[in-house]
Design a protein around this motif. Structure first.
Motif, PDB file in Angstrom:
ATOM      1  N   LEU A  90      30.931 -33.499 -60.339  1.00  0.00           N
ATOM      2  CA  LEU A  90      30.244 -33.406 -61.725  1.00  0.00           C
ATOM      3  C   LEU A  90      29.724 -31.855 -61.394  1.00  0.00           C
ATOM      4  N   SER A  98      14.637 -25.186 -68.994  1.00  0.00           N
ATOM      5  CA  SER A  98      14.615 -26.683 -69.010  1.00  0.00           C
ATOM      6  C   SER A  98      15.743 -27.037 -68.212  1.00  0.00           C
ATOM      7  N   PRO A  99      15.149 -27.160 -66.847  1.00  0.00           N
ATOM      8  CA  PRO A  99      16.143 -27.461 -65.679  1.00  0.00           C
ATOM      9  C   PRO A  99      16.491 -28.714 -65.690  1.00  0.00           C
ATOM     10  N   GLY A 100      15.728 -29.705 -66.369  1.00  0.00           N
ATOM     11  CA  GLY A 100      15.944 -31.393 -66.552  1.00  0.00           C
ATOM     12  C   GLY A 100      16.862 -31.548 -67.601  1.00  0.00           C
ATOM     13  N   GLU A 101      17.344 -30.589 -68.392  1.00  0.00           N
ATOM     14  CA  GLU A 101      18.070 -30.971 -69.515  1.00  0.00           C
ATOM     15  C   GLU A 101      19.631 -30.261 -68.972  1.00  0.00           C
ATOM     16  N   LEU A 102      20.048 -31.085 -68.295  1.00  0.00           N
ATOM     17  CA  LEU A 102      21.333 -30.832 -67.997  1.00  0.00           C
ATOM     18  C   LEU A 102      22.525 -31.213 -68.893  1.00  0.00           C
ATOM     19  N   PHE A 104      26.588 -31.865 -68.682  1.00  0.00           N
ATOM     20  CA  PHE A 104      27.664 -32.168 -67.714  1.00  0.00           C
ATOM     21  C   PHE A 104      29.047 -32.023 -68.286  1.00  0.00           C
ATOM     22  N   GLY A 105      29.895 -31.700 -67.458  1.00  0.00           N
ATOM     23  CA  GLY A 105      31.528 -31.658 -67.875  1.00  0.00           C
ATOM     24  C   GLY A 105      31.773 -33.245 -67.625  1.00  0.00           C
TER      25      GLY A 105
END
Lengths: 113, 110
Positions: A90, A98-102, A104-105
């Motif tokens: 992934l 905001s590193p927690g708001e990922l 994703f592909g």
């Protein structure tokens, strides 16, 4: 539509071959990540990058390599040195603030024959 | 001991039930808590993002964080078959990478 595109969706590889998984994003995010997902395990971080031409190893970087030549692109190479490469891979991106708001592909499933 | 523990399930409930999904953690420095939903053969998507302790509600979803017990929960009200997915908790401390739970498989039966 903004998002992350991973390709290929499915990939088969013979032992001893290197393969490269593509990841492109048009969200204008600075940070990009590669995770590996195995059944019954959480996502494990392989590599991440916060800026072009720079990247850091995650928890399971051995047998993998990456590059970040463009902000939009973060390809992952699974080398023949990776002992158990069969997995679901992934790619994700986020804003630095905001590193927690990922985001994703859809993932790439690699099977080693 | 894993940093984040999450029961893998599967958790099977009838349509309309209230679902409770939980994670425990050991690192008291964690301040940011997330829940991601992942449909089969797809990438995860962010459902809820909370900072520190307390509750956060968004439609049928409520996230709770109890830092004193190192325990977080996600509640789903009026569950629907479309809620059937794997739910991943994730957490981090300031400036550090996310740590994910293994995920709980939820099945909502009509």
């Amino acid at each position: 539509d903004g998002g992350i595109t991973q390709s290929p969706k499915y990939l088969f590889r013979k032992e001893g071959q290197n393969v490269t998984l593509s990841c492109e994003q048009n969200l204008n995010h600075d940070a990009m990540y590669w995770y590996r997902q195995d059944p019954g395990q959480g996502l494990r971080l392989i590599y991440y990058s916060q800026i072009v031409n720079d990247f850091q190893k995650g928890d399971i970087a051995e047998g993998y390599s990456v590059s970040r030549e463009k902000k939009e692109s973060f390809p992952l190479t699974v080398t023949s040195a990776q002992k158990n490469p069969t997995a679901f891979y992934l790619c994700a991106s986020s804003r630095l603030a905001s590193p927690g708001e990922l985001f994703f592909g859809e993932g790439s499933r690699l099977t080693v024959l | 001991q894993k940093e984040v523990e999450q029961d893998p399930g599967p958790l099977s409930v009838p349509e309309g039930a209230i679902v409770s999904l939980n994670c425990t953690y050991s690192n008291s420095a964690f301040q940011y808590f997330m829940w991601y939903r992942q449909y089969s053969r797809k990438g995860p998507e962010l459902l809820m993002y909370t900072y520190s302790s307390g509750n956060k509600e968004d439609g049928r979803f409520t996230a709770q964080v109890d830092k004193s017990s190192k325990y977080i929960s996600l509640f789903i009200r009026d569950s629907q078959p479309s809620d059937s997915a794997t739910y991943l908790c994730a957490m981090s401390s300031y400036g550090n990478k996310l740590v994910f739970g293994a995920g709980t498989i939820l099945r909502v039966k009509s």
